[in-house]
Motif scaffolding. Structure first.
Motif, mmCIF file in Angstrom:
data_model
loop_
_atom_site.group_PDB
_atom_site.id
_atom_site.type_symbol
_atom_site.label_atom_id
_atom_site.label_comp_id
_atom_site.label_asym_id
_atom_site.label_seq_id
_atom_site.Cartn_x
_atom_site.Cartn_y
_atom_site.Cartn_z
ATOM 1 N N GLY A 171 -2.603 0.454 6.399
ATOM 2 C CA GLY A 171 -3.343 1.618 5.396
ATOM 3 C C GLY A 171 -4.547 0.989 5.142
ATOM 4 O O GLY A 171 -4.865 -0.140 5.309
ATOM 5 N N HIS A 172 -5.543 1.798 4.548
ATOM 6 C CA HIS A 172 -6.879 1.629 3.996
ATOM 7 C C HIS A 172 -7.265 2.139 2.970
ATOM 8 O O HIS A 172 -7.897 3.042 2.586
ATOM 9 N N PRO A 181 6.263 -6.535 5.860
ATOM 10 C CA PRO A 181 6.731 -5.401 4.862
ATOM 11 C C PRO A 181 5.864 -4.992 3.887
ATOM 12 O O PRO A 181 6.281 -4.195 3.108
ATOM 13 N N LEU A 182 4.777 -5.388 3.875
ATOM 14 C CA LEU A 182 3.640 -4.968 2.945
ATOM 15 C C LEU A 182 2.934 -3.538 3.879
ATOM 16 O O LEU A 182 2.118 -2.911 3.137
ATOM 17 N N ALA A 183 3.230 -3.131 4.996
ATOM 18 C CA ALA A 183 2.502 -2.273 5.735
ATOM 19 C C ALA A 183 2.989 -0.995 5.262
ATOM 20 O O ALA A 183 4.402 -0.746 5.030
ATOM 21 N N LEU A 184 2.158 0.009 5.231
ATOM 22 C CA LEU A 184 2.836 1.558 4.845
ATOM 23 C C LEU A 184 3.515 2.078 5.965
ATOM 24 O O LEU A 184 4.383 2.613 5.866
ATOM 25 N N LEU A 185 2.989 2.024 7.092
ATOM 26 C CA LEU A 185 3.640 2.668 8.321
ATOM 27 C C LEU A 185 4.446 1.596 9.324
ATOM 28 O O LEU A 185 3.651 0.702 9.880
ATOM 29 N N ARG A 186 5.583 1.597 9.158
ATOM 30 C CA ARG A 186 6.344 0.437 9.942
ATOM 31 C C ARG A 186 7.081 1.043 11.052
ATOM 32 O O ARG A 186 7.805 0.034 11.582
ATOM 33 N N CYS A 193 -3.544 3.901 -0.931
ATOM 34 C CA CYS A 193 -3.877 3.343 -2.140
ATOM 35 C C CYS A 193 -3.433 1.981 -2.286
ATOM 36 O O CYS A 193 -2.293 1.847 -1.786
ATOM 37 N N GLY A 194 -3.982 1.093 -2.989
ATOM 38 C CA GLY A 194 -3.590 -0.306 -2.885
ATOM 39 C C GLY A 194 -4.725 -1.065 -3.879
ATOM 40 O O GLY A 194 -5.612 -0.929 -4.208
ATOM 41 N N ALA A 195 -4.069 -2.653 -3.697
ATOM 42 C CA ALA A 195 -5.066 -3.468 -4.321
ATOM 43 C C ALA A 195 -4.646 -4.860 -3.612
ATOM 44 O O ALA A 195 -3.379 -5.115 -3.196
ATOM 45 N N ALA A 196 -5.874 -5.815 -3.770
ATOM 46 C CA ALA A 196 -5.559 -7.004 -3.089
ATOM 47 C C ALA A 196 -6.596 -7.913 -3.900
ATOM 48 O O ALA A 196 -7.592 -7.527 -4.302
ATOM 49 N N PHE A 245 0.846 -1.103 0.112
ATOM 50 C CA PHE A 245 -0.048 0.155 0.090
ATOM 51 C C PHE A 245 0.891 1.107 -0.006
ATOM 52 O O PHE A 245 1.957 1.332 0.501
ATOM 53 N N ALA A 246 0.282 2.519 -0.190
ATOM 54 C CA ALA A 246 0.921 3.398 -0.643
ATOM 55 C C ALA A 246 0.143 4.817 -0.348
ATOM 56 O O ALA A 246 -0.881 4.754 -0.568
ATOM 57 N N LYS A 247 0.970 5.884 -0.271
ATOM 58 C CA LYS A 247 0.248 7.173 0.109
ATOM 59 C C LYS A 247 -0.521 7.664 -1.098
ATOM 60 O O LYS A 247 0.051 7.260 -2.466
#
Length: 396
Positions: free
Chosen positions: A342-343, A184-189, A218-221, A15-17
């Motif tokens: 992230g959401h 490793p996939l989290a936005l805020l670590r 922003c993101g996708a799953a 996920f990204a800002k």
């Protein structure tokens, strides 16, 4: 409904800002490819696709899956606010369990703008008119953005009813950061202390700090769901399946109770969880891991009670005992949750599916919950809809 739905494959992009991600069709196609690769099937095997997003034009779902292939299959565009991703999963599960399809794709994505969520169509009645009216009567602060007013008000309601200290919500946020540090996939670590959360700028004095709110993302799953017969025919994995699932929407108590916790879905959550436990023949004490809808630390805390993880009014003690993390009663949001991961609204429910599938496979690496066999997912959208899903490992 006589066919089990197995999770054959899952995929997720980091996920990204807002402004730092690829455009939504790129993210969605990448997540879809990862799920197909994980399942070991080609896109040509997909018979139906349920594609979720909140902020996008009609048929954005087609634009998303056309990056995987143009096979002429039914593509269903899904929008159920923040529970969109799990609503797509709900529909995909129904298609497999009913025998309507043997191999289905559930895909969710979001390309968001910076800042607080707002309405898009201001020339017509808002679906939140009744919610806004009740929130203003109960909580005031009409100057606050919609989501802050609702969930901050729900936290304030819990504080007033049970004497819950603001620090309890800060402890939830600090826990989320510790979990996210392993993902490793989290936005805020970055790990946060309780004091860091308490010292963050106050968005609502005495009720909510900035770090208690999830960031726009922003993101996708995606997930590939298959029947057991199809899995056997194609030699696909069948180690994780959906053991029970329920979707609920608002009942009169959302407004009639005049309680901000009910306004943000406590009743929907409680009823969906009850149905899932009844379907599966288990109780909350049998859960190993939970991914729940922590759009705000306040909502994680009240969801502990709505899901039955602790009794009403018992959330602060549940947190203080460490029963919401590793070594406690049940690990909640090992991914870091919405607060840290992230959401991206349409992707959130399927990102939860991604996490819990890996937990039950035993492939969650540093964040693995030891011996996880049963996993609960809770995904909530205001307006409203709630989806609760129970996953189980085949030997669980």
């Amino acid at each position: 409904m006589s066919h089990k739905a197995f999770i054959a494959g899952v995929g997720m992009v980091p996920f990204a800002k807002p402004g730092a991600s690829e455009p939504y069709p790129v993210m969605a196609a990448q997540a879809g490819r990862l799920a197909l690769e994980d399942a070991g099937v080609a896109y040509g095997a997909i018979e139906q696709a349920y594609v979720g997003y909140v902020y996008g034009d009609s048929t954005s779902g087609q634009k998303a899956v056309y990056g995987l292939g143009m096979t002429g299959i039914p593509v269903f565009n899904v929008n159920n606010n923040c529970s969109t991703g799990s609503t797509a999963l709900f529909l995909a599960r129904q298609a497999v369990e009913s025998g309507a399809a043997d191999c289905v794709l559930a895909l969710g994505f979001e390309q968001m703008n910076p800042g607080a969520i707002g309405t898009v169509f201001n020339d017509r009645p808002s679906p939140f008119e009744d919610f806004d009216r009740e929130a203003e009567a109960l909580a005031g602060v009409p100057e606050l953005p919609l989501a802050l007013r609702y969930f901050g008000g729900a936290g304030q309601s819990h504080m007033r009813q049970y004497g819950t200290p603001l620090e309890a919500f800060a402890k939830v946020r600090a826990k989320a950061s510790r979990h996210a540090a392993r993902n490793p996939l989290a936005l805020l670590r970055k790990e946060l202390s309780v004091q860091d959360v308490m010292d963050a700028p106050m968005l609502w004095p005495g009720v909510l700090t900035r770090l208690m709110a999830c960031p726009p993302t922003c993101g996708a799953a995606a997930a590939v769901l298959v029947s057991e017969a199809f899995a056997k025919k194609k030699s696909l994995r069948t180690d994780v399946f959906i053991a029970a699932q329920a979707m609920t929407t608002d009942r009169p108590d959302t407004f009639d109770s005049h309680d901000m916790m009910r306004l943000v879905g406590y009743g929907m959550t409680q009823e969906a969880a009850r149905k899932v436990y009844e379907q599966a023949g288990i109780g909350p004490q049998d859960l190993d891991v939970v991914e729940l809808h922590d759009c705000f630390a306040q909502n994680e805390l009240i969801s502990y009670e709505a899901l039955g993880l602790c009794p009403p009014g018992g959330a602060a003690a549940f947190i203080d005992a460490g029963d919401n993390t590793y070594g406690g009663q049940v690990v909640t949001n090992p991914s870091g949750g919405l607060l840290s991961k992230g959401h991206p609204l349409g992707a959130t429910g399927l990102a939860q599916c991604y996490e819990l599938t890996h937990q039950l496979r035993g492939s969650a690496q540093e964040r693995q919950v030891p011996g996880a066999r049963t996993a609960l997912q809770h995904n909530l959208g205001l307006g409203g809809a709630c989806v609760v899903t129970l996953y189980a490992s085949k030997d669980g």
